[in-house]
Design a protein around this motif. Sequence first.
Motif, PDB file in Angstrom:
ATOM      1  N   UNK A   5       0.860  -1.177   0.000  1.00 35.70           N
ATOM      2  CA  UNK A   5       0.000   0.000   0.000  1.00 35.70           C
ATOM      3  C   UNK A   5       0.898   1.231   0.000  1.00 35.70           C
ATOM      4  N   UNK A   6       0.703   2.105  -0.991  1.00 30.51           N
ATOM      5  CA  UNK A   6       1.448   3.349  -1.114  1.00 30.51           C
ATOM      6  C   UNK A   6       0.516   4.499  -0.785  1.00 30.51           C
ATOM      7  N   UNK A   7       0.914   5.371   0.124  1.00 30.38           N
ATOM      8  CA  UNK A   7       0.035   6.438   0.552  1.00 30.38           C
ATOM      9  C   UNK A   7       0.771   7.759   0.706  1.00 30.38           C
ATOM     10  N   UNK A   8       0.042   8.830   0.455  1.00 29.20           N
ATOM     11  CA  UNK A   8       0.510  10.147   0.861  1.00 29.20           C
ATOM     12  C   UNK A   8       0.636  10.138   2.386  1.00 29.20           C
ATOM     13  N   UNK A   9       1.650  10.808   2.921  1.00 30.79           N
ATOM     14  CA  UNK A   9       1.873  10.789   4.369  1.00 30.79           C
ATOM     15  C   UNK A   9       2.479  12.103   4.836  1.00 30.79           C
ATOM     16  N   UNK A  10       2.300  12.354   6.109  1.00 27.34           N
ATOM     17  CA  UNK A  10       2.829  13.565   6.723  1.00 27.34           C
ATOM     18  C   UNK A  10       3.313  13.222   8.123  1.00 27.34           C
ATOM     19  N   UNK A  11       4.357  13.898   8.566  1.00 23.03           N
ATOM     20  CA  UNK A  11       4.842  13.746   9.938  1.00 23.03           C
ATOM     21  C   UNK A  11       5.335  15.113  10.404  1.00 23.03           C
ATOM     22  N   UNK A  12       4.450  15.828  11.102  1.00 14.87           N
ATOM     23  CA  UNK A  12       4.815  17.172  11.535  1.00 14.87           C
ATOM     24  C   UNK A  12       5.095  18.073  10.354  1.00 14.87           C
ATOM     25  N   UNK A  13       6.297  18.678  10.299  1.00 15.33           N
ATOM     26  CA  UNK A  13       6.629  19.587   9.192  1.00 15.33           C
ATOM     27  C   UNK A  13       7.078  18.867   7.927  1.00 15.33           C
ATOM     28  N   UNK A  14       7.121  17.535   7.955  1.00 16.27           N
ATOM     29  CA  UNK A  14       7.588  16.749   6.811  1.00 16.27           C
ATOM     30  C   UNK A  14       6.405  16.166   6.041  1.00 16.27           C
ATOM     31  N   UNK A  15       6.548  16.116   4.728  1.00 15.24           N
ATOM     32  CA  UNK A  15       5.505  15.550   3.887  1.00 15.24           C
ATOM     33  C   UNK A  15       6.096  14.678   2.808  1.00 15.24           C
ATOM     34  N   UNK A  16       5.341  13.680   2.351  1.00 12.14           N
ATOM     35  CA  UNK A  16       5.831  12.789   1.299  1.00 12.14           C
ATOM     36  C   UNK A  16       4.923  11.595   1.133  1.00 12.14           C
ATOM     37  N   UNK A  17       5.528  10.426   0.953  1.00 12.66           N
ATOM     38  CA  UNK A  17       4.764   9.194   0.807  1.00 12.66           C
ATOM     39  C   UNK A  17       5.352   8.119   1.701  1.00 12.66           C
ATOM     40  N   UNK A  18       4.567   7.056   1.904  1.00 14.36           N
ATOM     41  CA  UNK A  18       5.006   5.925   2.722  1.00 14.36           C
ATOM     42  C   UNK A  18       4.537   4.633   2.075  1.00 14.36           C
ATOM     43  N   UNK A  19       5.274   3.552   2.315  1.00  9.04           N
ATOM     44  CA  UNK A  19       4.938   2.226   1.789  1.00  9.04           C
ATOM     45  C   UNK A  19       4.689   1.276   2.954  1.00  9.04           C
ATOM     46  N   UNK A  20       3.596   0.519   2.862  1.00 11.25           N
ATOM     47  CA  UNK A  20       3.241  -0.459   3.879  1.00 11.25           C
ATOM     48  C   UNK A  20       3.045  -1.820   3.222  1.00 11.25           C
ATOM     49  N   UNK A  21       3.574  -2.861   3.871  1.00 15.08           N
ATOM     50  CA  UNK A  21       3.341  -4.219   3.396  1.00 15.08           C
ATOM     51  C   UNK A  21       2.063  -4.757   4.024  1.00 15.08           C
ATOM     52  N   UNK A  22       1.177  -5.290   3.180  1.00 17.04           N
ATOM     53  CA  UNK A  22      -0.082  -5.863   3.648  1.00 17.04           C
ATOM     54  C   UNK A  22       0.089  -7.376   3.740  1.00 17.04           C
ATOM     55  N   UNK A  23      -0.111  -7.900   4.934  1.00 15.00           N
ATOM     56  CA  UNK A  23       0.023  -9.344   5.119  1.00 15.00           C
ATOM     57  C   UNK A  23      -0.770  -9.777   6.332  1.00 15.00           C
ATOM     58  N   UNK A  24      -1.709 -10.731   6.121  1.00 11.20           N
ATOM     59  CA  UNK A  24      -2.465 -11.318   7.234  1.00 11.20           C
ATOM     60  C   UNK A  24      -3.083 -10.243   8.126  1.00 11.20           C
ATOM     61  N   UNK A  25      -3.761  -9.285   7.496  1.00 13.50           N
ATOM     62  CA  UNK A  25      -4.448  -8.221   8.228  1.00 13.50           C
ATOM     63  C   UNK A  25      -3.507  -7.352   9.060  1.00 13.50           C
ATOM     64  N   UNK A  26      -2.214  -7.363   8.704  1.00 16.13           N
ATOM     65  CA  UNK A  26      -1.268  -6.485   9.394  1.00 16.13           C
ATOM     66  C   UNK A  26      -0.711  -5.492   8.381  1.00 16.13           C
ATOM     67  N   UNK A  27      -0.205  -4.386   8.898  1.00 12.17           N
ATOM     68  CA  UNK A  27       0.302  -3.314   8.046  1.00 12.17           C
ATOM     69  C   UNK A  27       1.665  -2.910   8.582  1.00 12.17           C
ATOM     70  N   UNK A  28       2.696  -3.251   7.828  1.00  5.92           N
ATOM     71  CA  UNK A  28       4.068  -3.009   8.281  1.00  5.92           C
ATOM     72  C   UNK A  28       4.682  -1.911   7.416  1.00  5.92           C
ATOM     73  N   UNK A  29       5.117  -0.826   8.053  1.00  2.00           N
ATOM     74  CA  UNK A  29       5.797   0.254   7.337  1.00  2.00           C
ATOM     75  C   UNK A  29       7.146  -0.252   6.840  1.00  2.00           C
ATOM     76  N   UNK A  30       7.352  -0.213   5.522  1.00  2.00           N
ATOM     77  CA  UNK A  30       8.624  -0.655   4.960  1.00  2.00           C
ATOM     78  C   UNK A  30       9.554   0.519   4.655  1.00  2.00           C
ATOM     79  N   UNK A  31       8.978   1.694   4.372  1.00  2.00           N
ATOM     80  CA  UNK A  31       9.799   2.882   4.148  1.00  2.00           C
ATOM     81  C   UNK A  31       8.895   4.097   4.004  1.00  2.00           C
ATOM     82  N   UNK A  32       9.471   5.258   4.226  1.00  2.00           N
ATOM     83  CA  UNK A  32       8.787   6.494   3.877  1.00  2.00           C
ATOM     84  C   UNK A  32       9.793   7.460   3.274  1.00  2.00           C
TER      85      UNK A  32
END
Length: 338
Positions: free
Chosen positions: A52-79
Amino acid sequence: MKEQIYFGTYTKKTSQGIYHAFLDTDTAQVSTPQIAITVENPTYLTITDQTLLTVAKKGPLGGIAAYELADDSYVLTDDALVAGPNPCYVAFDKKRSLVYTANYHKGQIDVYRLNNDKTLTLCDSVVQTGYGPRKEQDGSHVHYTDLTPDGRLVVVDLGNDTVSTYDISAEGKLAPVSILKTKAELGPRHLVFAPDKKTAYLVGELSSTVSVLDYDLTTGAFHLLQTVSTIPDDWTEHNGAAAIRISNDGRFVYVSNRGHNSLAVFEVLDGELKLIQHLTTHGDFPRDFALDPTERFILVANQNTDNATLYTRDQETGLLACCQKDIPLPEGVCVYFK
């Protein structure tokens, strides 16, 4: 049959991030959306295989993030987050393993590679220039970056009234090919292609219009054929056209109106658009909507009233009928069927 739905949201009020729900196509009901991924302002997302690729924000930072979908879990792989506002659109190029983002506030296109380990590497950035006559057009405002049927990148810029085409190298570098200058104040926002691969439909946010474009597969150039209104002639209050979708058979085009708070349904007849229906979204500010995989349903998210609405869709006539209202969804701005 149960279909999975993901919702992108703003997180300015009560929303916590990306929500997940199911559409039961037998009962024509959507389950109450539940929080799936806690992330700031995931306003647009897409899914490829189990990423799953999504637009993302963290405070003053903005960009995108990647999450691995597996067995109803969502693991951040990078942003990939940098100082400044986050993008408003994200698309994936499976053939080249590239990710494209549109940054409205920066007028910028970014290209990332999605590596085998699901990390992200920046390949190229292009900043567009120019402006239009409206106050909302004080500079370039890139709103959409996605692939053409022949594998180029089409870029829709609300700020300077353009639709641009870029070639893409294997390394993810962009090279300009063609620019369509639309009518002033059109405010182009999003675009969809017809199954014939040479007809496109462009929604104008500021003008509340949808335009029929001819796409030249040889040159990568767009040409305007027709423009029609998405709102009634007697509507005088503010409106901004938002999302646009097309049925798989190419016979019907749908547009959401924020202000008029409606879905406009168009039939394609002899290459032109004919309005056949307006219907309320039963909420305020319908930012996005989507057809489900069977195309028997359309689901719309109303951002300001924190609710979603489900419609049945007649696949022969294209007409819609509401079947479920007031689905609780905080600050919904993106609807995605997996």
